[in-house]
Design an enzyme around this catalytic site. Structure first.
Site, short mmCIF file in Angstrom:
data_model
loop_
_atom_site.label_atom_id
_atom_site.label_comp_id
_atom_site.label_asym_id
_atom_site.label_seq_id
_atom_site.Cartn_x
_atom_site.Cartn_y
_atom_site.Cartn_z
N VAL A 14 0.86 -1.18 0.00
CA VAL A 14 0.00 0.00 0.00
C VAL A 14 0.89 1.23 0.00
CG1 VAL A 14 -2.04 -0.97 1.14
CG2 VAL A 14 -0.17 -0.06 2.52
N SER A 15 0.44 2.27 -0.68
CA SER A 15 1.11 3.56 -0.57
C SER A 15 0.41 4.33 0.54
CB SER A 15 1.02 4.34 -1.89
OG SER A 15 -0.30 4.75 -2.14
N SER A 16 1.00 5.41 0.98
CA SER A 16 0.42 6.16 2.10
C SER A 16 -0.97 6.66 1.77
CB SER A 16 1.34 7.33 2.47
OG SER A 16 1.57 8.16 1.34
N GLU A 17 -1.23 7.02 0.50
CA GLU A 17 -2.53 7.54 0.11
C GLU A 17 -3.58 6.45 0.05
OE1 GLU A 17 -1.98 9.47 -3.59
OE2 GLU A 17 -0.84 11.15 -2.76
N GLU A 18 -3.15 5.21 -0.20
CA GLU A 18 -4.09 4.12 -0.42
C GLU A 18 -4.48 3.38 0.85
OE1 GLU A 18 -2.62 2.90 -4.91
OE2 GLU A 18 -1.69 2.03 -3.14
#
Length: 225
Positions: A14-18
Site C-alpha cells: 500500500v502507498s500512504s494515500e491508499e
C-alpha cells in the site's frame, strides 16, 4: 535437476494515500491471497509487505527481499492479489516475467487470473511481454523522430552543445519506470542516440549526470517561481 521450492511468497503493498481506501488495504490483499492459497493447496505461504511505497519503481525493500528469495531458490512462486500492487509499469512487469522464466520460478497475479505455471498463463505472459516490447519500440521511434526533426531543421546532431530535450525526457521516464542506469545506457546505445557532447557511447555515469542536471534545473526553476 534441482527441485524447485514449494514455498510461496505473497507480496502485498500500500502507498500512504491508499492505506485508507477500500479494497486496497493490506488486510484485504492478505485475505484474497489466503483464500487462493487454500483453494490451490499452498501449505507454505509467507507474506512480505511494502507499506507507504509507490509502485512506480521496483526500488522497494519488500519486493527486493521477495525477488532475492526467489532468485536464490528459497521460494518457487510469487503471488500478488492485484497487478498494480506489484507494478504499474508494463515494461517493469514484462521484465519481472522474463526474470521469473530465466530463474525458474512462477508468478501468479490473482486479479488477472495469470499463473505462469499453466499454459494459458504462460501465453498471457508472452502477450503482455510483446505489448511491453511494442511500447519500448514506440518510445525509441519517438526519440529517433525527434532527433531527425532537429536534423531537418538544421540542428547539428554530431556534437550538440546540449542534450536534446526528447532524450532527457526519455531518460527521466525510463528511470521513473524503475530501469537501472545501466539498462537505460544500454538502450540509448542500442538506438544510436548521441550524448550531449556528440559521443557514441552512453555509460551509467552519463545517464546519472543527465538525471542530476534535470533535477538541478527543476530546483532552480522552483526557486525562481
Amino acid at each position: 535437476m534441482k527441485q524447485r521450492s514449494t514455498r510461496v511468497v505473497a507480496y502485498v503493498r500500500v502507498s500512504s494515500e491508499e492505506q485508507a481506501m477500500s479494497g486496497l488495504g493490506l488486510a484485504d490483499q492478505r485475505a484474497t491471497i489466503q483464500r487462493a492459497a487454500e483453494l490451490r493447496g499452498w501449505p507454505d505461504l509467507t507474506f512480505i509487505s511494502d507499506e507507504g511505497f509507490s509502485a512506480r519503481s521496483l526500488d522497494r525493500p519488500g519486493i527486493t527481499d521477495a525477488l532475492g528469495q526467489l532468485a536464490h531458490g528459497q521460494a518457487g512462486t510469487l503471488v500478488v492479489a492485484k497487478l498494480d500492487r506489484l507494478s504499474r509499469s508494463l515494461l517493469d512487469f514484462a521484465q519481472l516475467m522474463d526474470t521469473a522464466r530465466r530463474q525458474g520460478w512462477e508468478l501468479v497475479v490473482l486479479d488477472l487470473a495469470l499463473d505462469t505455471s499453466t499454459p494459458s498463463g504462460a501465453l498471457m505472459a508472452n502477450v503482455m511481454a510483446s505489448f511491453a516490447e511494442y511500447e519500448r519500440a514506440l518510445i525509441s521511434q519517438r526519440t529517433s523522430a525527434a532527433l531527425q526533426m532537429k536534423k531537418s531543421q538544421g540542428a547539428r546532431l554530431g556534437r550538440p552543445r546540449s542534450l536534446d530535450p526528447a532524450v532527457s525526457q526519455r531518460i527521466m521516464a525510463d528511470r521513473a519506470d524503475g530501469y537501472s542506469l545501466t539498462a537505460i545506457a544500454n538502450a540509448l546505445n542500442s538506438d544510436g542516440v548521441p550524448t550531449a557532447r556528440g559521443g557514441r557511447c552512453w555509460f551509467p555515469s552519463t545517464v546519472a549526470g543527465v538525471l542530476r542536471s534535470v533535477a538541478l534545473d527543476r530546483e532552480a526553476q522552483a526557486r525562481s517561481a
